[in-house]
Design a protein around this motif. Structure first.
Motif, PDB file in Angstrom:
ATOM      1  N   VAL A 143     -14.528  -0.538  -3.912  1.00 20.03           N
ATOM      2  CA  VAL A 143     -14.132  -1.898  -4.274  1.00 20.03           C
ATOM      3  C   VAL A 143     -14.262  -2.878  -3.106  1.00 20.03           C
ATOM      4  N   THR A 144     -14.247  -2.388  -1.871  1.00 16.92           N
ATOM      5  CA  THR A 144     -14.305  -3.302  -0.727  1.00 16.92           C
ATOM      6  C   THR A 144     -15.582  -4.138  -0.700  1.00 16.92           C
TER       7      THR A 144
ATOM      8  N   VAL B 259     -11.316   2.906  -2.356  1.00 21.32           N
ATOM      9  CA  VAL B 259     -11.283   1.785  -1.411  1.00 21.32           C
ATOM     10  C   VAL B 259     -12.685   1.385  -0.956  1.00 21.32           C
TER      11      VAL B 259
ATOM     12  N   HIS C 141       0.831  -1.206   0.000  1.00 20.37           N
ATOM     13  CA  HIS C 141       0.000   0.000   0.000  1.00 20.37           C
ATOM     14  C   HIS C 141       0.867   1.259   0.000  1.00 20.37           C
TER      15      HIS C 141
ATOM     16  N   LEU D 193     -15.303  -6.966  -3.078  1.00 22.72           N
ATOM     17  CA  LEU D 193     -14.336  -7.957  -2.617  1.00 22.72           C
ATOM     18  C   LEU D 193     -14.903  -8.810  -1.485  1.00 22.72           C
TER      19      LEU D 193
ATOM     20  N   LEU E 212      -6.185  -0.914  -4.088  1.00 20.10           N
ATOM     21  CA  LEU E 212      -6.607  -2.308  -4.174  1.00 20.10           C
ATOM     22  C   LEU E 212      -5.892  -3.168  -3.138  1.00 20.10           C
TER      23      LEU E 212
ATOM     24  N   VAL F   2      -8.003  -5.343  -0.456  1.00 17.19           N
ATOM     25  CA  VAL F   2      -7.864  -6.804  -0.435  1.00 17.19           C
ATOM     26  C   VAL F   2      -7.404  -7.277   0.940  1.00 17.19           C
TER      27      VAL F   2
END
Length: 296
Positions: A107-108, A104, A81, A111, A162, A166
């Motif tokens: 996309v979280t 963030v 990161h 995921l 990402l 992740v």
């Protein structure tokens, strides 16, 4: 702990990490970015291991979840990161980077569904994410030309976002057997190793270019002890309580505290765009937590 206590810890973490941006600005005046980050986590890891040994806490990883938690959290949240972020900011402005890190929370949720966690992503959460992201864009006030002309920088900062998302999902889905303090110590050490490798791999990132002034040492002390040790201990306790989707909203609140710290300490201007962006962020939280707010 009550939801009020959790909210207080969340805001405290935002204040700590928001102020860390100010401390980073101070340190970067004399230190190259990635070596600065590497030494920061060297010191943080040393402090945590000292606390582990003084307290007599078991320090040995034993289970698969122990190793996955430490390696993923250390390599991605601490190491990759920060390495990708600092490398990306060689090509794009800080404003563009702030906008991209605001992805963030976007996309979280996707995921978490892929990881088959028990996180719920509702329409209210989606609206909150959208409003919060607009707030980050308004505060950052990016120049679209930088996004078009700096594909490499954008790609690196997206990789940073990402990596963080992740790791938050993967670590939340694991149940390490090691004591909490030991897991954090190993994560800091793992991340520091990744950052030292990045120092060797990235051009222009050498310890020889560092000037260890009193202000740089002060910034390093704050980032290591307060934002590093204290901040990440608080982050992972909150991640366990709130889950990765709610914790991802921290990317929307930190810029507000960063702006306030810069204004109070460094005299940086708080623009109307900052105020407008904050209004969008508050609206996003209200939308995402509407049911809970109605019950207060």
């Amino acid at each position: 702990m009550s939801r009020y206590g959790t909210a207080g810890r969340f805001l405290l973490l935002c204040a700590i990490w928001g102020t860390a941006f100010m401390a980073t600005d101070v340190g970067l005046a004399d230190l190259p970015a990635v070596p600065f980050a590497a030494v920061r986590f060297d010191v943080a890891a040393a402090l945590l291991f000292a606390a582990v040994f003084v307290s007599g806490t078991d320090v040995r990883p034993r289970t698969r979840d122990d190793y996955v938690y430490v390696l993923v959290g250390g390599a991605l949240i601490i190491g990759a990161h920060h390495a990708f972020l600092f490398a990306g900011q060689r090509y794009v402005t800080g404003g563009v980077a702030a906008v991209l890190l605001g992805l963030v929370p976007v996309v979280t949720p996707a995921l978490t569904r892929l990881a088959s966690t028990d996180e719920e992503f509702t329409a209210a959460t989606a609206l909150g994410v959208a409003l919060g992201f607009v707030g980050v864009i308004v505060i950052a006030d990016p120049d679209p030309a930088n996004i078009v002309d700096s594909v490499l920088g954008v790609s690196l900062v997206l990789a940073s976002a990402l990596a963080f998302a992740v790791a938050a999902v993967v670590t939340h889905s694991r149940s390490p057997s090691m004591p909490f303090l030991s897991t954090q110590a190993w994560m800091m050490a793992t991340g520091a190793v990744v950052l030292h490798v990045a120092v060797l791999a990235l051009p222009g990132q050498s310890f020889a270019a560092a000037t260890w002034t009193p202000s740089a040492l002060g910034a390093l002390a704050y980032l290591s002890a307060v934002a590093g040790v204290g901040g990440f201990l608080l982050y992972f306790t909150l991640l366990n309580d709130l889950g990765p989707i709610e914790m991802s909203f921290i990317e929307y609140v930190i810029p507000v505290f960063a702006a306030l710290a810069g204004w109070l300490v460094l005299g940086q201007e708080v623009t109307p765009a900052t105020v407008a962006g904050f209004a969008f962020i508050v609206a996003g939280f209200a939308a995402a937590k509407w049911r809970a707010l109605r019950g207060i």
